[in-house]
Write a protein that holds these residues in place. Structure first.
Motif, PDB file in Angstrom:
ATOM      1  N   PRO A 212     -18.797 -20.575  -6.564  1.00 17.42           N
ATOM      2  CA  PRO A 212     -17.573 -20.004  -7.139  1.00 17.42           C
ATOM      3  C   PRO A 212     -17.703 -18.529  -7.474  1.00 17.42           C
ATOM      4  O   PRO A 212     -18.813 -17.987  -7.523  1.00 17.42           O
ATOM      5  CB  PRO A 212     -17.371 -20.845  -8.398  1.00 17.42           C
ATOM      6  CG  PRO A 212     -18.045 -22.131  -8.111  1.00 17.42           C
ATOM      7  CD  PRO A 212     -19.239 -21.772  -7.273  1.00 17.42           C
ATOM      8  N   PRO A 213     -16.573 -17.887  -7.737  1.00 16.40           N
ATOM      9  CA  PRO A 213     -16.589 -16.443  -8.021  1.00 16.40           C
ATOM     10  C   PRO A 213     -17.660 -16.067  -9.030  1.00 16.40           C
ATOM     11  O   PRO A 213     -17.965 -16.820  -9.958  1.00 16.40           O
ATOM     12  CB  PRO A 213     -15.179 -16.189  -8.579  1.00 16.40           C
ATOM     13  CG  PRO A 213     -14.340 -17.243  -7.943  1.00 16.40           C
ATOM     14  CD  PRO A 213     -15.241 -18.450  -7.822  1.00 16.40           C
ATOM     15  N   LEU A 214     -18.250 -14.914  -8.803  1.00 21.44           N
ATOM     16  CA  LEU A 214     -19.255 -14.415  -9.727  1.00 21.44           C
ATOM     17  C   LEU A 214     -18.659 -14.334 -11.127  1.00 21.44           C
ATOM     18  O   LEU A 214     -17.450 -14.154 -11.309  1.00 21.44           O
ATOM     19  CB  LEU A 214     -19.734 -13.035  -9.277  1.00 21.44           C
ATOM     20  CG  LEU A 214     -20.399 -12.999  -7.889  1.00 21.44           C
ATOM     21  CD1 LEU A 214     -20.634 -11.560  -7.470  1.00 21.44           C
ATOM     22  CD2 LEU A 214     -21.700 -13.773  -7.891  1.00 21.44           C
ATOM     23  N   VAL A 215     -19.515 -14.484 -12.098  1.00 25.44           N
ATOM     24  CA  VAL A 215     -19.068 -14.518 -13.490  1.00 25.44           C
ATOM     25  C   VAL A 215     -18.251 -13.279 -13.842  1.00 25.44           C
ATOM     26  O   VAL A 215     -17.295 -13.337 -14.625  1.00 25.44           O
ATOM     27  CB  VAL A 215     -20.282 -14.687 -14.437  1.00 25.44           C
ATOM     28  CG1 VAL A 215     -19.836 -14.573 -15.889  1.00 25.44           C
ATOM     29  CG2 VAL A 215     -20.968 -16.015 -14.186  1.00 25.44           C
ATOM     30  N   ASP A 216     -18.603 -12.147 -13.220  1.00 24.33           N
ATOM     31  CA  ASP A 216     -17.856 -10.924 -13.525  1.00 24.33           C
ATOM     32  C   ASP A 216     -16.593 -10.786 -12.670  1.00 24.33           C
ATOM     33  O   ASP A 216     -15.900  -9.764 -12.711  1.00 24.33           O
ATOM     34  CB  ASP A 216     -18.745  -9.689 -13.362  1.00 24.33           C
ATOM     35  CG  ASP A 216     -19.211  -9.487 -11.913  1.00 24.33           C
ATOM     36  OD1 ASP A 216     -18.763 -10.266 -11.036  1.00 24.33           O
ATOM     37  OD2 ASP A 216     -19.994  -8.564 -11.667  1.00 24.33           O
ATOM     38  N   GLY A 217     -16.325 -11.835 -11.866  1.00 21.87           N
ATOM     39  CA  GLY A 217     -15.096 -11.853 -11.085  1.00 21.87           C
ATOM     40  C   GLY A 217     -15.140 -11.066  -9.799  1.00 21.87           C
ATOM     41  O   GLY A 217     -14.110 -10.839  -9.158  1.00 21.87           O
ATOM     42  N   SER A 218     -16.314 -10.666  -9.350  1.00 20.95           N
ATOM     43  CA  SER A 218     -16.417  -9.779  -8.189  1.00 20.95           C
ATOM     44  C   SER A 218     -16.545 -10.489  -6.850  1.00 20.95           C
ATOM     45  O   SER A 218     -16.725  -9.838  -5.838  1.00 20.95           O
ATOM     46  CB  SER A 218     -17.621  -8.835  -8.379  1.00 20.95           C
ATOM     47  OG  SER A 218     -18.823  -9.571  -8.508  1.00 20.95           O
ATOM     48  N   GLY A 219     -16.497 -11.804  -6.813  1.00 15.23           N
ATOM     49  CA  GLY A 219     -16.583 -12.494  -5.527  1.00 15.23           C
ATOM     50  C   GLY A 219     -17.450 -13.737  -5.581  1.00 15.23           C
ATOM     51  O   GLY A 219     -17.817 -14.206  -6.653  1.00 15.23           O
ATOM     52  N   HIS A 220     -17.775 -14.278  -4.390  1.00 18.94           N
ATOM     53  CA  HIS A 220     -18.598 -15.479  -4.308  1.00 18.94           C
ATOM     54  C   HIS A 220     -19.836 -15.191  -3.453  1.00 18.94           C
ATOM     55  O   HIS A 220     -19.962 -14.111  -2.890  1.00 18.94           O
ATOM     56  CB  HIS A 220     -17.800 -16.628  -3.691  1.00 18.94           C
ATOM     57  CG  HIS A 220     -17.407 -16.364  -2.264  1.00 18.94           C
ATOM     58  ND1 HIS A 220     -16.172 -15.856  -1.914  1.00 18.94           N
ATOM     59  CD2 HIS A 220     -18.095 -16.503  -1.114  1.00 18.94           C
ATOM     60  CE1 HIS A 220     -16.118 -15.713  -0.600  1.00 18.94           C
ATOM     61  NE2 HIS A 220     -17.274 -16.092  -0.086  1.00 18.94           N
TER      62      HIS A 220
END
Length: 429
Positions: A212-220
């Motif tokens: 799932p998406p990286l914790v910082d929201g920058s991708g998978h």
């Protein structure tokens, strides 16, 4: 006259049953095969490779022991004091597996019987098959000295094993290792040595997932595995430190699918940038290479299976499921969540227990080991000596094979979790 001649005529063809009838008993009664004591004759001894009491002898035993018998008879005729020593091997894992299989046919398990009653069954099995083996030795006509017959669980042999065990422990060659990845047989619930694992090519699959998406929201980040059930114990994702695709992600975190645990992306030279996506899921408690990566990065080791191959409490909602049933259900769940996006056929080598046939599980455990490096170093050093001192291999090319084994040696796991056989771990602190 014709009637008398007819009576005295030899049989039309050789009848081995008639010729051999009573012959072996005559040899044994005459003690012709018993080695002499307090003799000035030069001794000559062959210890029979002890057959396992798991079953009856096969044609390979007949061939091998016939050659030994020829040698012993020849030496006896030359005037040597010959001892051809018979014996049998208790064959811990193999015999226990046979006895347990027989019990399953009767609808019971060793746990239903309890240890003492199970061992009685095992000894009954041993006596039955030892009898078969002796009958077969007699049919072959082996010149064995039964007055000295041995069994690997005899008191004398057991005492010898204890003595060697303690001496090797005192020399530091035997140790009880901390948590370490070993070969685990879920069917017999015991550790195995490397040589007890048979590798077979199996048609499996590569399961490709987007964590799932990286914790910082920058991708998978994309990973692939042949054993998706182990992802429940993942503690990081590893990439190569020089892989430009992932340099900016090192140190960031992703969420482990299904479990929801945050795991870090780490850099490690072990990762092959050219294989797959170049990113590898790391499960230190269920893979020997992942175990080493985990050690280098101080990762948590999370076991997700019980000793019988079912999933444990760390597997969440899959707890209690067989590992392969868990795989099927997990794949289905990952597909529904859009995490597993591709499954491709993949022929790969899978370890199976030599005795039970079960798929071996790399498993985090505390076991007893022999430190093989000093022993291997001594073996390699010997091969570097003069021709008169070194071991000569026939054909010569097998010396390279031998040296390759010695130079890539791994410590030998010697402990087993069995009821049939002996345990010596209590001899040392």
């Amino acid at each position: 006259m014709s009637e008398q001649n007819e009576v005295n005529l030899p049989p039309p063809k050789y009848d081995p049953v008639a010729v051999e009838k009573g012959r072996y008993d005559y040899w044994l009664e005459g003690k012709f095969f018993e080695a002499e004591r307090n003799t000035e004759k030069e001794p000559f001894t062959i210890v029979i490779p002890p057959p396992n009491v798991t079953g009856k002898l096969h044609i390979g035993h007949a061939w091998d022991t016939t050659l030994q018998d020829i040698l012993t008879r020849f030496k006896r005729m030359q005037g040597y004091d010959v001892l051809y020593l018979p014996g049998m091997d208790h064959a811990g894992i193999a015999t226990q597996a046979k006895v347990e299989a027989k019990l399953r046919e009767e609808g019971v398990s060793r746990y239903d019987l309890g240890r003492d009653n199970f061992l009685k069954k095992a000894w009954d099995w041993k006596e039955e098959y030892a009898g078969f083996i002796r009958e077969q030795w007699a049919k072959i006509g082996l010149g064995l000295d039964y007055s000295r017959e041995r069994f690997t669980l005899d008191e004398g042999l057991s005492e010898a094993v204890k003595e060697v065990f303690v001496k090797l422990y005192e020399k530091g060659l035997i140790y009880r290792g901390g948590e370490y990845i070993i070969n685990w047989d879920p069917a017999t619930k015991t550790a195995l040595s490397d040589i007890e694992v048979i590798y077979k090519d199996v048609q499996g699959h590569f399961y490709h997932m987007k964590y799932p998406p990286l914790v910082d929201g920058s991708g998978h980040i994309e990973v692939a595995t042949t054993r998706p059930e182990t992802m429940l114990g993942d503690t990081c994702v590893a990439v190569h430190p020089e892989d430009d695709r992932y340099k900016h992600l090192i140190g960031k975190k992703v969420k482990l699918p299904i479990v929801g645990r945050e795991i870090e992306i780490v850099a490690d030279d072990y990762v092959d940038m050219e294989f797959g996506s170049g990113a590898v899921k790391i499960t230190p408690a269920h893979d020997p290479n992942d175990f080493q990566i985990g050690n280098r990065h101080n990762l948590e080791r999370i076991l997700v299976m019980n000793e019988d191959g079912t999933m444990n409490e760390n597997a969440g909602k899959y707890q209690g499921m067989d590992r392969f049933d868990c795989r099927k259900q997990l794949v289905k769940d990952l597909q529904e969540e859009g995490i597993l996006f591709k499954i491709e056929d993949h022929m790969h080598s899978v370890g199976h227990s030599e005795r039970s046939g079960a798929v071996v599980e790399p498993y985090l455990s505390t076991q007893w080991f022999v430190d093989m490096q000093p022993l291997a170093d001594a073996a390699v050093e010997l091969q570097n000596k003069s021709d008169n001192e070194k071991v000569h291999f026939v054909p010569d090319r097998f010396e390279k094979t031998y040296l390759r084994w010695m130079e890539n040696i791994r410590d030998w796991c010697i402990s087993r979790q069995l009821w049939w056989g002996a345990s010596y771990s209590s001899l040392v602190p």
